[in-house]
Design a protein around this motif. Structure first.
Motif, PDB file in Angstrom:
ATOM      1  N   MET A   1       1.033  -1.566   0.296  1.00  0.00           N
ATOM      2  CA  MET A   1      -0.621  -0.200   0.064  1.00  0.00           C
ATOM      3  C   MET A   1       0.788   1.264  -0.011  1.00  0.00           C
ATOM      4  N   ALA A   2       0.506   1.839  -0.781  1.00  0.00           N
ATOM      5  CA  ALA A   2       0.976   3.226  -0.980  1.00  0.00           C
ATOM      6  C   ALA A   2       0.956   4.055  -0.071  1.00  0.00           C
ATOM      7  N   GLY A   3       1.490   4.896   0.384  1.00  0.00           N
ATOM      8  CA  GLY A   3       1.119   6.147   1.616  1.00  0.00           C
ATOM      9  C   GLY A   3       0.834   5.662   2.984  1.00  0.00           C
ATOM     10  N   SER A   4       0.580   6.704   3.386  1.00  0.00           N
ATOM     11  CA  SER A   4      -0.068   6.928   4.465  1.00  0.00           C
ATOM     12  C   SER A   4      -1.192   7.469   5.150  1.00  0.00           C
ATOM     13  N   VAL A   5      -1.185   7.664   6.545  1.00  0.00           N
ATOM     14  CA  VAL A   5      -2.404   7.870   7.215  1.00  0.00           C
ATOM     15  C   VAL A   5      -2.010   8.713   8.637  1.00  0.00           C
ATOM     16  N   ASN A   6      -2.078  10.084   8.632  1.00  0.00           N
ATOM     17  CA  ASN A   6      -1.934  10.713  10.334  1.00  0.00           C
ATOM     18  C   ASN A   6      -3.153  10.757  10.737  1.00  0.00           C
ATOM     19  N   LYS A   7      -4.003  10.038  11.472  1.00  0.00           N
ATOM     20  CA  LYS A   7      -5.692  10.879  11.525  1.00  0.00           C
ATOM     21  C   LYS A   7      -5.845  10.059  13.349  1.00  0.00           C
ATOM     22  N   VAL A   8      -6.251  11.486  13.502  1.00  0.00           N
ATOM     23  CA  VAL A   8      -6.685  11.391  15.069  1.00  0.00           C
ATOM     24  C   VAL A   8      -8.289  11.608  15.472  1.00  0.00           C
ATOM     25  N   ILE A   9      -8.842  10.975  15.994  1.00  0.00           N
ATOM     26  CA  ILE A   9     -10.208  10.904  16.280  1.00  0.00           C
ATOM     27  C   ILE A   9     -10.473  11.182  17.920  1.00  0.00           C
ATOM     28  N   LEU A  10     -10.673  12.384  18.281  1.00  0.00           N
ATOM     29  CA  LEU A  10     -10.751  11.622  19.873  1.00  0.00           C
ATOM     30  C   LEU A  10     -12.224  12.975  20.849  1.00  0.00           C
ATOM     31  N   ILE A  11     -13.205  12.002  21.320  1.00  0.00           N
ATOM     32  CA  ILE A  11     -13.420  12.646  21.969  1.00  0.00           C
ATOM     33  C   ILE A  11     -13.442  12.679  23.738  1.00  0.00           C
ATOM     34  N   GLY A  12     -13.791  14.263  23.908  1.00  0.00           N
ATOM     35  CA  GLY A  12     -13.547  14.586  25.427  1.00  0.00           C
ATOM     36  C   GLY A  12     -13.972  15.350  25.977  1.00  0.00           C
ATOM     37  N   ASN A  13     -13.537  16.270  26.890  1.00  0.00           N
ATOM     38  CA  ASN A  13     -14.007  17.410  27.489  1.00  0.00           C
ATOM     39  C   ASN A  13     -12.587  18.172  27.979  1.00  0.00           C
ATOM     40  N   SER A  75     -17.931  19.574  26.006  1.00  0.00           N
ATOM     41  CA  SER A  75     -18.101  17.589  25.287  1.00  0.00           C
ATOM     42  C   SER A  75     -17.821  18.210  23.897  1.00  0.00           C
ATOM     43  N   VAL A  76     -16.703  17.858  23.848  1.00  0.00           N
ATOM     44  CA  VAL A  76     -16.267  17.538  21.853  1.00  0.00           C
ATOM     45  C   VAL A  76     -15.564  16.455  21.158  1.00  0.00           C
ATOM     46  N   TYR A  77     -16.216  16.501  20.170  1.00  0.00           N
ATOM     47  CA  TYR A  77     -15.281  15.428  19.239  1.00  0.00           C
ATOM     48  C   TYR A  77     -14.445  16.716  17.926  1.00  0.00           C
ATOM     49  N   ILE A  78     -13.449  15.863  17.856  1.00  0.00           N
ATOM     50  CA  ILE A  78     -12.281  16.119  17.415  1.00  0.00           C
ATOM     51  C   ILE A  78     -11.769  15.807  15.841  1.00  0.00           C
ATOM     52  N   GLU A  79     -11.326  15.897  14.887  1.00  0.00           N
ATOM     53  CA  GLU A  79     -10.069  15.166  14.421  1.00  0.00           C
ATOM     54  C   GLU A  79      -9.525  15.826  13.943  1.00  0.00           C
ATOM     55  N   GLY A  80      -8.365  15.291  13.307  1.00  0.00           N
ATOM     56  CA  GLY A  80      -6.703  16.008  12.928  1.00  0.00           C
ATOM     57  C   GLY A  80      -5.427  15.159  13.041  1.00  0.00           C
ATOM     58  N   ARG A  81      -4.434  15.557  12.858  1.00  0.00           N
ATOM     59  CA  ARG A  81      -3.899  15.178  12.782  1.00  0.00           C
ATOM     60  C   ARG A  81      -2.625  15.339  14.105  1.00  0.00           C
ATOM     61  N   LEU A  82      -1.614  14.363  14.619  1.00  0.00           N
ATOM     62  CA  LEU A  82      -0.592  14.362  14.912  1.00  0.00           C
ATOM     63  C   LEU A  82       0.929  15.152  14.172  1.00  0.00           C
ATOM     64  N   ARG A  83       1.575  16.463  14.843  1.00  0.00           N
ATOM     65  CA  ARG A  83       2.454  17.288  14.384  1.00  0.00           C
ATOM     66  C   ARG A  83       2.824  17.186  15.528  1.00  0.00           C
ATOM     67  N   THR A  84       4.683  17.310  15.297  1.00  0.00           N
ATOM     68  CA  THR A  84       5.309  16.763  16.421  1.00  0.00           C
ATOM     69  C   THR A  84       6.580  18.102  16.170  1.00  0.00           C
ATOM     70  N   ARG A  85       6.498  19.542  16.644  1.00  0.00           N
ATOM     71  CA  ARG A  85       7.703  20.462  16.580  1.00  0.00           C
ATOM     72  C   ARG A  85       8.641  20.879  18.153  1.00  0.00           C
ATOM     73  N   SER A  86       9.776  20.431  17.653  1.00  0.00           N
ATOM     74  CA  SER A  86      10.713  20.886  18.845  1.00  0.00           C
ATOM     75  C   SER A  86      11.474  22.468  18.637  1.00  0.00           C
ATOM     76  N   TYR A  87      11.434  23.258  19.960  1.00  0.00           N
ATOM     77  CA  TYR A  87      12.278  24.653  20.965  1.00  0.00           C
ATOM     78  C   TYR A  87      12.777  24.217  21.597  1.00  0.00           C
ATOM     79  N   ASP A  88      13.835  25.229  22.009  1.00  0.00           N
ATOM     80  CA  ASP A  88      14.625  24.964  22.793  1.00  0.00           C
ATOM     81  C   ASP A  88      14.468  25.425  23.866  1.00  0.00           C
ATOM     82  N   ASP A  89      14.278  25.183  25.344  1.00  0.00           N
ATOM     83  CA  ASP A  89      14.405  25.635  26.974  1.00  0.00           C
ATOM     84  C   ASP A  89      14.935  26.484  27.183  1.00  0.00           C
ATOM     85  N   LYS A  90      14.598  27.406  28.313  1.00  0.00           N
ATOM     86  CA  LYS A  90      16.121  28.896  28.679  1.00  0.00           C
ATOM     87  C   LYS A  90      16.795  28.046  29.048  1.00  0.00           C
ATOM     88  N   ASP A  91      17.928  26.642  28.807  1.00  0.00           N
ATOM     89  CA  ASP A  91      18.842  26.423  28.971  1.00  0.00           C
ATOM     90  C   ASP A  91      18.914  25.954  27.887  1.00  0.00           C
TER      91      ASP A  91
END
Length: 153
Positions: A1-13, A75-91
């Motif tokens: 299977m070619a390609g990939s999927v990045n899908k998130v489904i949440l139901i929460g508060n 209470s909400v239903y959310i659909e989206g995708r995961l994203r990872t980002r980086s940053y440098d802290d104060k140290d």
């Protein structure tokens, strides 16, 4: 299977009211924290609840809606995708954060609920899209044309 999927489904508060920011470009972003819980009974018969917290970013139209209608406890239903980002802290240490970029949001609950309106929004790019029309019922297999049995698959 070619390609990939990045899908998130949440139901929460929501654990707190949305945090709203306006960027210098004029775009608005809402950051919401959503709790999802899983409850089970262990071998000793004790009920165990595990809660996970999720950071969700909602942009533009969805940010406007969340600012107007969402509050702590909503209470909400959310659909989206995961994203990872980086940053440098104060140290100077590089930190990584994984968040959800929300594409769709539906507010759950009744319209009389004081915590939210019970309305929904389907896509941040088109908030005023009409509800899809109901499709006609398809004929049952017994009513279908008998000549269609000669399909090659």
């Amino acid at each position: 299977m070619a390609g990939s999927v990045n899908k998130v489904i949440l139901i929460g508060n929501l654990g707190a009211d949305p945090e709203i920011r306006s960027l210098t470009s004029g775009a608005k972003v809402a950051r919401i924290r959503i709790a999802t819980s899983e409850t089970y009974t262990n071998k000793e018969g004790e009920r165990i609840t595990n809660t996970e917290w999720h950071s969700v970013n909602l942009w533009r139209g969805l940010a406007d809606i969340s600012e107007k209608y969402l509050t702590k406890g909503s209470s909400v239903y959310i659909e989206g995708r995961l994203r990872t980002r980086s940053y440098d802290d104060k140290d100077g240490v590089t930190r990584y954060v994984t968040e959800i970029e929300g594409d769709n949001m539906t507010m759950l609950g009744s319209r009389g609920d004081s915590n939210n309106s019970g309305g929904s929004s389907s896509n941040q790019n088109d908030q005023s899209a009409p509800e899809p029309k109901a499709k006609k019922a398809q004929p049952k297999a017994a009513e279908a044309n008998e000549d269609e049995d000669d399909l090659p698959f």
